[in-house]
Design a protein around this motif. Structure first.
Motif, PDB file in Angstrom:
ATOM      1  N   SER A   1      38.669  29.225  30.506  1.00 64.51           N
ATOM      2  CA  SER A   1      38.058  27.854  29.804  1.00 64.51           C
ATOM      3  C   SER A   1      39.394  27.625  29.077  1.00 64.51           C
ATOM      4  O   SER A   1      40.160  28.213  28.450  1.00 64.51           O
ATOM      5  CB  SER A   1      37.056  28.183  28.963  1.00 64.51           C
ATOM      6  OG  SER A   1      35.843  28.557  29.578  1.00 64.51           O
ATOM      7  N   GLY A   2      39.545  26.184  28.837  1.00 62.56           N
ATOM      8  CA  GLY A   2      40.713  25.458  28.257  1.00 62.56           C
ATOM      9  C   GLY A   2      41.941  24.926  29.367  1.00 62.56           C
ATOM     10  O   GLY A   2      41.463  24.798  30.360  1.00 62.56           O
ATOM     11  N   LYS A   3      42.998  24.824  28.417  1.00 57.96           N
ATOM     12  CA  LYS A   3      44.056  24.203  29.154  1.00 57.96           C
ATOM     13  C   LYS A   3      44.919  25.400  30.150  1.00 57.96           C
ATOM     14  O   LYS A   3      44.926  26.381  29.874  1.00 57.96           O
ATOM     15  CB  LYS A   3      45.175  23.785  28.338  1.00 57.96           C
ATOM     16  CG  LYS A   3      44.648  22.562  27.575  1.00 57.96           C
ATOM     17  CD  LYS A   3      45.725  22.304  26.573  1.00 57.96           C
ATOM     18  CE  LYS A   3      45.467  20.736  25.690  1.00 57.96           C
ATOM     19  NZ  LYS A   3      46.564  20.469  24.750  1.00 57.96           N
ATOM     20  N   GLU A   4      44.923  24.696  31.504  1.00 57.05           N
ATOM     21  CA  GLU A   4      45.300  25.626  32.692  1.00 57.05           C
ATOM     22  C   GLU A   4      46.731  26.188  32.261  1.00 57.05           C
ATOM     23  O   GLU A   4      47.139  27.290  32.555  1.00 57.05           O
ATOM     24  CB  GLU A   4      45.691  24.783  33.779  1.00 57.05           C
ATOM     25  CG  GLU A   4      46.102  25.518  34.899  1.00 57.05           C
ATOM     26  CD  GLU A   4      44.825  26.682  35.547  1.00 57.05           C
ATOM     27  OE1 GLU A   4      45.055  27.474  36.178  1.00 57.05           O
ATOM     28  OE2 GLU A   4      43.616  26.008  35.409  1.00 57.05           O
TER      29      GLU A   4
ATOM     30  N   ALA B   1      32.389  26.928  36.043  1.00 57.73           N
ATOM     31  CA  ALA B   1      31.843  28.179  35.736  1.00 57.73           C
ATOM     32  C   ALA B   1      31.735  29.305  36.650  1.00 57.73           C
ATOM     33  O   ALA B   1      31.852  30.369  36.511  1.00 57.73           O
ATOM     34  CB  ALA B   1      30.048  27.837  35.409  1.00 57.73           C
ATOM     35  N   THR B   2      31.726  28.896  37.972  1.00 54.89           N
ATOM     36  CA  THR B   2      31.867  29.593  39.188  1.00 54.89           C
ATOM     37  C   THR B   2      33.436  30.577  39.076  1.00 54.89           C
ATOM     38  O   THR B   2      33.354  31.559  39.309  1.00 54.89           O
ATOM     39  CB  THR B   2      31.690  29.037  40.551  1.00 54.89           C
ATOM     40  OG1 THR B   2      30.188  28.351  40.237  1.00 54.89           O
ATOM     41  CG2 THR B   2      31.684  30.121  41.749  1.00 54.89           C
ATOM     42  N   LYS B   3      34.318  29.531  38.807  1.00 54.78           N
ATOM     43  CA  LYS B   3      35.765  29.836  38.791  1.00 54.78           C
ATOM     44  C   LYS B   3      35.699  30.954  37.753  1.00 54.78           C
ATOM     45  O   LYS B   3      36.363  32.208  37.940  1.00 54.78           O
ATOM     46  CB  LYS B   3      36.563  28.954  38.548  1.00 54.78           C
ATOM     47  CG  LYS B   3      37.950  29.366  38.174  1.00 54.78           C
ATOM     48  CD  LYS B   3      38.964  28.332  37.637  1.00 54.78           C
ATOM     49  CE  LYS B   3      38.736  28.027  36.435  1.00 54.78           C
ATOM     50  NZ  LYS B   3      39.718  27.077  35.957  1.00 54.78           N
ATOM     51  N   ASN B   4      35.473  30.839  36.572  1.00 52.01           N
ATOM     52  CA  ASN B   4      35.353  31.426  35.364  1.00 52.01           C
ATOM     53  C   ASN B   4      34.496  32.839  35.642  1.00 52.01           C
ATOM     54  O   ASN B   4      34.971  33.888  35.277  1.00 52.01           O
ATOM     55  CB  ASN B   4      34.767  30.995  33.985  1.00 52.01           C
ATOM     56  CG  ASN B   4      35.957  29.789  33.912  1.00 52.01           C
ATOM     57  OD1 ASN B   4      36.837  29.579  34.170  1.00 52.01           O
ATOM     58  ND2 ASN B   4      35.205  28.915  32.892  1.00 52.01           N
TER      59      ASN B   4
END
Length: 159
Positions: free
Chosen positions: A80-83, A3-6
């Protein structure tokens, strides 16, 4: 951490987008004026609940803050989701936001001229939202790939 990264990535995308909007309007007459759309939206919203909207620099400041927060929230979903799909997601979110800026103003009862006044304005509108989405994706990927950066973000988030 996700969440912080996003949130950090979303904020980066929003900042890039707003720097493009604010910088270009000073130098190019056909630059999109999303700020005018935002000011109109805020003014109409406040009037609908019988509040006199601010004017001038106060209205501009509220609009800019609202724009940064809403775009940061929107772009935060890019992480969010696949890298391995993150750049495609950034492009998709950016394109969706740009097309939305062009097509949703009138249905929302807003003047669409600031983003639709010319073909160049329309292209720039979509391109800048695309760049914002890609910036969010690049930052999210960069944060994920760098353990030291993750530690820094985690320590800042603990405040």
């Amino acid at each position: 951490m996700n969440a912080t990264k996003n949130m950090a990535a979303g904020l980066a995308g929003a900042i890039v987008l707003n720097l493009l909007h604010e910088g270009a309007k000073k130098f190019y007459a056909k630059a999109p004026r999303v700020d005018r759309v935002g000011e109109e939206a805020i003014s109409k919203s406040l009037k609908s609940i019988n509040i006199d909207p601010p004017t001038g620099k106060t209205l501009f400041g509220i609009t800019l803050a609202t724009d940064l927060l809403s775009n940061a929230a929107f772009y935060s979903m890019v992480g969010s989701g696949k890298e391995e799909n993150i750049l495609w997601r950034g492009a998709g979110f950016g394109l969706a936001a740009g097309v939305g800026a062009l097509t949703l103003t009138k249905p929302l009862g807003l003047n669409d001229e600031p983003v639709n006044k010319s073909v160049q304005t329309q292209i720039l509108t979509v391109t800048w939202y695309l760049i914002g989405g890609l910036a969010a994706a690049v930052v999210a990927r960069g944060i994920s790939d760098k353990p030291k950066f993750q530690k820094l973000v985690n320590s800042l988030a603990s405040f």
